[in-house]
Write an enzyme that holds these catalytic residues in place. Structure first.
Site, PDB file in Angstrom:
ATOM      1  NE  ARG A 102      -2.477   1.055   3.636  1.00 45.52           N
ATOM      2  CZ  ARG A 102      -3.239   1.419   4.663  1.00 45.52           C
ATOM      3  NH1 ARG A 102      -4.554   1.252   4.578  1.00 45.52           N
ATOM      4  NH2 ARG A 102      -2.736   1.902   5.755  1.00 45.52           N
ATOM      5  CB  THR A 106      -1.914   7.312  -3.448  1.00 49.16           C
ATOM      6  OG1 THR A 106      -1.317   5.984  -3.516  1.00 49.16           O
ATOM      7  CG2 THR A 106      -0.975   8.312  -4.098  1.00 49.16           C
ATOM      8  CG  ASP A 198       2.796  -2.208   9.064  1.00 49.13           C
ATOM      9  OD1 ASP A 198       2.857  -1.275   8.259  1.00 49.13           O
ATOM     10  OD2 ASP A 198       2.987  -3.406   8.733  1.00 49.13           O
ATOM     11  CG  ASP A 201       6.435  -2.695   9.678  1.00 45.34           C
ATOM     12  OD1 ASP A 201       6.942  -3.241   8.672  1.00 45.34           O
ATOM     13  OD2 ASP A 201       6.273  -1.468   9.774  1.00 45.34           O
TER      14      ASP A 201
HETATM   15  C1  PRP Z   1      -1.272  -4.295   4.740  1.00 39.98           C
HETATM   16  C2  PRP Z   1      -2.163  -5.499   4.927  1.00 39.98           C
HETATM   17  C3  PRP Z   1      -3.030  -5.446   3.702  1.00 39.98           C
HETATM   18  C4  PRP Z   1      -3.191  -3.961   3.471  1.00 39.98           C
HETATM   19  C5  PRP Z   1      -4.546  -3.535   3.950  1.00 39.98           C
HETATM   20  O1  PRP Z   1      -0.250  -4.568   3.852  1.00 39.98           O
HETATM   21  O2  PRP Z   1      -1.447  -6.687   5.069  1.00 39.98           O
HETATM   22  O3  PRP Z   1      -2.464  -6.080   2.578  1.00 39.98           O
HETATM   23  O4  PRP Z   1      -2.170  -3.312   4.247  1.00 39.98           O
HETATM   24  O5  PRP Z   1      -4.783  -2.213   3.645  1.00 39.98           O
HETATM   25  P1  PRP Z   1      -5.932  -1.763   2.631  1.00 39.98           P
HETATM   26  O6  PRP Z   1      -7.156  -2.553   2.965  1.00 39.98           O
HETATM   27  O7  PRP Z   1      -6.097  -0.288   2.941  1.00 39.98           O
HETATM   28  O8  PRP Z   1      -5.442  -1.991   1.229  1.00 39.98           O
HETATM   29  P2  PRP Z   1       0.863  -3.494   3.444  1.00 39.98           P
HETATM   30  O9  PRP Z   1       0.463  -2.755   2.206  1.00 39.98           O
HETATM   31  O10 PRP Z   1       1.209  -2.661   4.630  1.00 39.98           O
HETATM   32  O11 PRP Z   1       2.090  -4.408   3.010  1.00 39.98           O
HETATM   33  P3  PRP Z   1       2.935  -5.489   3.836  1.00 39.98           P
HETATM   34  O12 PRP Z   1       2.030  -6.665   4.103  1.00 39.98           O
HETATM   35  O13 PRP Z   1       4.031  -5.819   2.913  1.00 39.98           O
HETATM   36  O14 PRP Z   1       3.408  -4.844   5.107  1.00 39.98           O
HETATM   37  N1  URA Z   2      -2.320  -2.315   7.152  1.00 37.98           N
HETATM   38  C1  URA Z   2      -1.910  -2.707   8.371  1.00 37.98           C
HETATM   39  O1  URA Z   2      -0.952  -3.492   8.511  1.00 37.98           O
HETATM   40  N2  URA Z   2      -2.576  -2.253   9.439  1.00 37.98           N
HETATM   41  C2  URA Z   2      -3.617  -1.405   9.344  1.00 37.98           C
HETATM   42  O2  URA Z   2      -4.199  -1.014  10.376  1.00 37.98           O
HETATM   43  C3  URA Z   2      -4.018  -1.002   8.061  1.00 37.98           C
HETATM   44  C4  URA Z   2      -3.358  -1.469   6.970  1.00 37.98           C
END
Ligand code: PRP
Ligand code: URA
Length: 206
Positions: A102, A106, A198, A201
């Protein structure tokens, strides 16, 4: 709208550990693993089976097998946190992977990886990701899966925001959502409140 809130005393207890700012990486991982096994149990509850005959040491009787192959699709990275538990129950499932990240500004998901097994059109496809926040990542993932031939789809997450449920359901009304919690809202950075922070993380210790 097919929103399944999966409630179970062990899920509630583990979810409390997962949410806690005091839980370290190891406790977070183990608790997520426990929840994912219980989630998988509910997500697969209505999978169709086909009758087969089974021979026991004492004779023949009616048995069942899953009617279709299952494909598990974690959204990288954080979706990997649910994969171990789902794979334990569905040892025969193939695994496809979608990499989405994400954009912090944006909030749009950026796709960096897509790899699927060949039998997507025949399969029951279970998309897994701990967080449904704005719904952008899960909705885009389903778009990609449909374009690749999948049409029996379900989505499993740990925590959903109402905003994400509405956005996902508007784009994919026929795809059921299974979640262990429906939280209050998103904050100004589109993080789920109270959520867990997160997910990627915390799972990877980054
Ligand atoms: C997180 C989570 C989802 C997304 C959700 O991933 O694991 O994939 O955010 O957010 P949304 O519903 O607003 O799209 P992230 O993009 O942080 O990537 P990561 O899993 O690599 O940390
Ligand atoms: N992605 C995450 O990992 N946590 C949130 O709360 C939203 C998006």
């Amino acid at each position: 709208m097919a929103l399944h809130l999966v409630d179970h005393p062990v899920i509630r207890e583990r979810l409390t550990r997962i949410r806690s700012v005091d839980s370290g990486t190891a406790e977070f991982r183990e608790a997520l693993h426990d929840v994912s096994r219980l989630l998988c149990f509910e997500v697969t509850r209505d999978l169709e089976t086909s009758p087969i005959l089974v021979t026991t040491p004492l004779g023949e009787t009616a048995g069942h097998r899953l009617a279709r192959p299952v494909v598990l699709v974690p959204i990288l990275r954080a979706g990997l946190g649910l994969l171990r538990g789902f794979s334990e129950l569905l040892g025969e499932a193939s695994v496809g992977t979608i990499g989405l990240s994400r954009d912090e500004e944006t909030l749009a998901p950026h796709r960096y990886h897509f790899r699927m097994p060949p039998d997507l059109a025949e399969a029951e496809v279970i998309l897994i990701d701990p967080m449904l926040a704005t719904g952008g990542s899960a909705s885009d993932a389903v778009d990609e899966l449909k374009a690749a031939g999948a049409h029996r789809l379900r989505f499993a997450c740990l925590i959903a925001a109402p905003e994400g449920v509405s956005a996902f359901t508007a784009r994919h009304p026929e795809v059921p959502i299974y979640t262990a919690a429906l939280d209050q809202c998103l904050d100004e950075r589109a993080y789920i409140v109270p959520g867990l922070g997160d997910a990627g993380d915390r799972y990877f210790g980054t």
